[in-house]
Design an enzyme around this catalytic site. Sequence first.
Site, PDB file in Angstrom:
ATOM      1  N   ARG A  17       0.954  -1.262   0.111  1.00  0.00           N
ATOM      2  CA  ARG A  17      -0.040  -0.112  -0.029  1.00  0.00           C
ATOM      3  C   ARG A  17       0.906   1.153  -0.112  1.00  0.00           C
ATOM      4  NH1 ARG A  17      -3.611  -3.788   3.235  1.00  0.00           N
ATOM      5  NH2 ARG A  17      -1.676  -4.115   4.288  1.00  0.00           N
ATOM      6  N   ILE A  18       1.645   1.371   1.008  1.00  0.00           N
ATOM      7  CA  ILE A  18       2.554   2.488   1.058  1.00  0.00           C
ATOM      8  C   ILE A  18       3.534   2.356  -0.108  1.00  0.00           C
ATOM      9  CG2 ILE A  18       4.459   3.776   2.558  1.00  0.00           C
ATOM     10  CD1 ILE A  18       2.995   2.236   5.104  1.00  0.00           C
ATOM     11  N   ASP A  37      10.062  -6.560  -5.042  1.00  0.00           N
ATOM     12  CA  ASP A  37       8.854  -7.192  -4.070  1.00  0.00           C
ATOM     13  C   ASP A  37       8.852  -8.532  -4.617  1.00  0.00           C
ATOM     14  OD1 ASP A  37       6.535  -7.855  -2.920  1.00  0.00           O
ATOM     15  OD2 ASP A  37       6.177  -5.712  -2.644  1.00  0.00           O
ATOM     16  N   CYS A  44       8.996  -2.303   2.805  1.00  0.00           N
ATOM     17  CA  CYS A  44       8.756  -3.768   3.141  1.00  0.00           C
ATOM     18  C   CYS A  44       8.721  -4.050   4.658  1.00  0.00           C
ATOM     19  CB  CYS A  44       9.682  -4.563   2.392  1.00  0.00           C
ATOM     20  SG  CYS A  44      11.341  -4.236   2.912  1.00  0.00           S
ATOM     21  N   PRO A  45       7.802  -4.924   5.068  1.00  0.00           N
ATOM     22  CA  PRO A  45       7.734  -5.303   6.469  1.00  0.00           C
ATOM     23  C   PRO A  45       9.247  -5.888   7.139  1.00  0.00           C
ATOM     24  CG  PRO A  45       6.706  -6.874   5.413  1.00  0.00           C
ATOM     25  CD  PRO A  45       7.111  -6.006   4.327  1.00  0.00           C
ATOM     26  N   THR A  92      11.280   4.650   6.208  1.00  0.00           N
ATOM     27  CA  THR A  92      10.213   4.928   6.974  1.00  0.00           C
ATOM     28  C   THR A  92       9.546   3.702   7.215  1.00  0.00           C
ATOM     29  OG1 THR A  92       8.670   5.428   4.940  1.00  0.00           O
ATOM     30  CG2 THR A  92       9.837   7.237   5.822  1.00  0.00           C
ATOM     31  N   SER A  93      10.099   2.563   7.113  1.00  0.00           N
ATOM     32  CA  SER A  93       9.433   1.353   7.269  1.00  0.00           C
ATOM     33  C   SER A  93       9.678   0.836   8.908  1.00  0.00           C
ATOM     34  CB  SER A  93       9.800   0.476   6.356  1.00  0.00           C
ATOM     35  OG  SER A  93       8.579  -0.851   6.240  1.00  0.00           O
ATOM     36  N   ARG A  94      10.713   0.022   8.933  1.00  0.00           N
ATOM     37  CA  ARG A  94      11.055  -0.365  10.261  1.00  0.00           C
ATOM     38  C   ARG A  94      12.406  -0.200  10.390  1.00  0.00           C
ATOM     39  NH1 ARG A  94       6.696   0.534  11.638  1.00  0.00           N
ATOM     40  NH2 ARG A  94       5.103  -0.685  12.350  1.00  0.00           N
ATOM     41  N   ASP A 136      12.974   7.543   9.636  1.00  0.00           N
ATOM     42  CA  ASP A 136      12.005   7.780  10.665  1.00  0.00           C
ATOM     43  C   ASP A 136      11.641   6.862  11.204  1.00  0.00           C
ATOM     44  OD1 ASP A 136       9.562   9.428  11.323  1.00  0.00           O
ATOM     45  OD2 ASP A 136       8.173   7.512  10.698  1.00  0.00           O
ATOM     46  N   GLU A 188      14.846   2.289  18.351  1.00  0.00           N
ATOM     47  CA  GLU A 188      14.090   3.233  18.737  1.00  0.00           C
ATOM     48  C   GLU A 188      13.355   3.129  19.985  1.00  0.00           C
ATOM     49  OE1 GLU A 188      11.776   3.513  14.775  1.00  0.00           O
ATOM     50  OE2 GLU A 188      10.016   3.142  16.271  1.00  0.00           O
ATOM     51  N   HIS A 196       9.713   8.530  14.098  1.00  0.00           N
ATOM     52  CA  HIS A 196       8.576   7.593  14.024  1.00  0.00           C
ATOM     53  C   HIS A 196       7.163   8.407  13.710  1.00  0.00           C
ATOM     54  CE1 HIS A 196       7.393   3.271  13.860  1.00  0.00           C
ATOM     55  NE2 HIS A 196       6.446   3.826  13.413  1.00  0.00           N
TER      56      HIS A 196
HETATM   57  P1  NAI Z   1       1.769  -3.912   2.826  1.00  0.00           P
HETATM   58  O1  NAI Z   1       1.908  -5.191   3.462  1.00  0.00           O
HETATM   59  O2  NAI Z   1       0.972  -3.273   2.056  1.00  0.00           O
HETATM   60  O3  NAI Z   1       3.202  -3.949   1.732  1.00  0.00           O
HETATM   61  C1  NAI Z   1       4.323  -4.666   2.324  1.00  0.00           C
HETATM   62  C2  NAI Z   1       4.886  -5.135   0.888  1.00  0.00           C
HETATM   63  O4  NAI Z   1       6.239  -5.541   1.256  1.00  0.00           O
HETATM   64  C3  NAI Z   1       4.299  -6.294   0.359  1.00  0.00           C
HETATM   65  O5  NAI Z   1       4.126  -6.176  -1.161  1.00  0.00           O
HETATM   66  C4  NAI Z   1       5.233  -7.446   0.360  1.00  0.00           C
HETATM   67  O6  NAI Z   1       5.090  -8.519  -0.522  1.00  0.00           O
HETATM   68  C5  NAI Z   1       6.419  -6.747   0.544  1.00  0.00           C
HETATM   69  N1  NAI Z   1       7.642  -7.218   0.905  1.00  0.00           N
HETATM   70  C6  NAI Z   1       7.640  -8.392   1.770  1.00  0.00           C
HETATM   71  N2  NAI Z   1       8.917  -8.978   1.816  1.00  0.00           N
HETATM   72  C7  NAI Z   1       9.771  -8.336   1.068  1.00  0.00           C
HETATM   73  C8  NAI Z   1      11.207  -8.347   0.562  1.00  0.00           C
HETATM   74  N3  NAI Z   1      12.087  -9.165   1.412  1.00  0.00           N
HETATM   75  N4  NAI Z   1      11.550  -7.321  -0.198  1.00  0.00           N
HETATM   76  C9  NAI Z   1      10.632  -6.410  -0.880  1.00  0.00           C
HETATM   77  N5  NAI Z   1       9.337  -6.272  -0.523  1.00  0.00           N
HETATM   78  C10 NAI Z   1       8.764  -7.280   0.473  1.00  0.00           C
HETATM   79  O7  NAI Z   1       2.433  -2.754   3.990  1.00  0.00           O
HETATM   80  P2  NAI Z   1       2.348  -1.084   4.030  1.00  0.00           P
HETATM   81  O8  NAI Z   1       0.978  -0.978   4.486  1.00  0.00           O
HETATM   82  O9  NAI Z   1       2.642  -0.695   2.642  1.00  0.00           O
HETATM   83  O10 NAI Z   1       3.449  -0.850   5.040  1.00  0.00           O
HETATM   84  C11 NAI Z   1       4.908  -1.150   4.972  1.00  0.00           C
HETATM   85  C12 NAI Z   1       5.608  -0.955   5.997  1.00  0.00           C
HETATM   86  O11 NAI Z   1       5.606   0.420   6.566  1.00  0.00           O
HETATM   87  C13 NAI Z   1       4.899  -1.615   7.309  1.00  0.00           C
HETATM   88  O12 NAI Z   1       5.287  -3.182   7.324  1.00  0.00           O
HETATM   89  C14 NAI Z   1       5.497  -1.100   8.450  1.00  0.00           C
HETATM   90  O13 NAI Z   1       6.691  -1.349   8.763  1.00  0.00           O
HETATM   91  C15 NAI Z   1       5.731   0.364   7.840  1.00  0.00           C
HETATM   92  N6  NAI Z   1       5.161   1.276   8.324  1.00  0.00           N
HETATM   93  C16 NAI Z   1       5.549   2.447   9.050  1.00  0.00           C
HETATM   94  C17 NAI Z   1       4.996   3.724   9.306  1.00  0.00           C
HETATM   95  C18 NAI Z   1       5.505   4.743  10.087  1.00  0.00           C
HETATM   96  O14 NAI Z   1       4.934   5.412  10.658  1.00  0.00           O
HETATM   97  N7  NAI Z   1       6.840   5.088   9.985  1.00  0.00           N
HETATM   98  C19 NAI Z   1       3.488   3.564   9.576  1.00  0.00           C
HETATM   99  C20 NAI Z   1       2.804   2.435   8.690  1.00  0.00           C
HETATM  100  C21 NAI Z   1       3.844   1.325   8.416  1.00  0.00           C
END
Ligand code: NAI
Length: 336
Positions: free
Chosen positions: A156-157, A176, A207-208, A234-236, A260, A265, A297
């Site tokens: 999504r992001i 991905d 990615c997560p 900005t992920s983890r 972020d 953290e 964050h």
């Molecule tokens: P999502 O689940 O919609 O997308 C994650 C994508 O990562 C999926 O398409 C998945 O196939 C892909 N993925 C899995 N393993 C991978 C790899 N080894 N290499 C490349 N891609 C891979 O998740 P969304 O909503 O897009 O969120 C992504 C991440 O953003 C979350 O996991 C979370 O850690 C982080 N996040 C950070 C926030 C912040 O405030 N800084 C807030 C919300 C989310």
Amino acid sequence: MRIVIFNAKPYDHATFNAANTALDTPHDLSFLRPHLDAHTAVLAQGAEAVCAFVNDTLDVATLRALHGVGVRLILMRCAGFNNVDLAAATDLGLSIGRVPAYSPHAVAEHTVGLLLTLNRRLHRAYNRVREGNFELDGLMGFDLHGKVVGVVGTGRIGICAIRILAGFGCEVLAFDPFPSDAARAAGARYAPLPEVLGQSDVVTLHCPLTPDTHHLIGTAALAQMRRGALLINTSRGGLVDTRAVIVALKSSQLGGLAIDVYEEEGDLFFENLSDQVLQDDVFARLLTFPNVVITGHQAFFTREALDAIAQTTLANADAFQQGGAPLHPVTLDMVA
Ligand code: NAI
């Protein structure tokens, strides 16, 4: 349902109370300031559910303590769940809900904000102008138009980020394990990870964090990157090996870093520590680089996102109450 909300900030009170009063059958919410961990779990005595955040500790000891005081449902008010011991939760029969998507736009927009800040040195320009220093030396960036941006993770992001970057006129390369047509339609071309790293002027992570992606960007990946490229996370925090990044910044292999999130953290972010001596020497070293931008964050932190988080969290509680499972469950197979 009685729900104890741990680690609650004033903005959590406001958004959860607003979402709760809008329900036909409001829940009984208690807001607690302490983080959730094995010591504080006992404060949930008498509640069927607890609500926790990304920097709470949901290890086996905490989960056992929660189970012991009668908790059956854990409501994560965030998307990520890497801080939850899912195997232990499954063994104990605890249900876990999360908020898979609240505002992917909030995170993608912050990502691009960090990229612009880092590239155009806005963090330095802001301070200079306030000091009456209008010199431009050291503030030169590059046009994003025509540059290659590597997007790792096109969920999504990632897709929102691709759309914005395509709007800037960037060429977007993506990696991905599960490529999506939506990402292609947004303007990305998929390539293997080494190619994405090797060809990109900017790499951004979406990615997560899983056992597979821990330190995805370490010494080897940094060496594969184009010399002088920018890295945005900005992920983890755990996706990036911070010590390896510091080495790459010192040698100028990495041209700049904007984050972020940070792997350690949990001891820093979301609190005012300005009166304290910083104990984390790795983080302290990062702060010394002129080409490092850090936010604590806050990528998710928009009005729209917080409202959606509160509404979905309470919808998870409603679904559990009515059907025995949250609307958006977290299950063990999600990390398998
Ligand atoms: P999502 O689940 O919609 O997308 C994650 C994508 O990562 C999926 O398409 C998945 O196939 C892909 N993925 C899995 N393993 C991978 C790899 N080894 N290499 C490349 N891609 C891979 O998740 P969304 O909503 O897009 O969120 C992504 C991440 O953003 C979350 O996991 C979370 O850690 C982080 N996040 C950070 C926030 C912040 O405030 N800084 C807030 C919300 C989310």
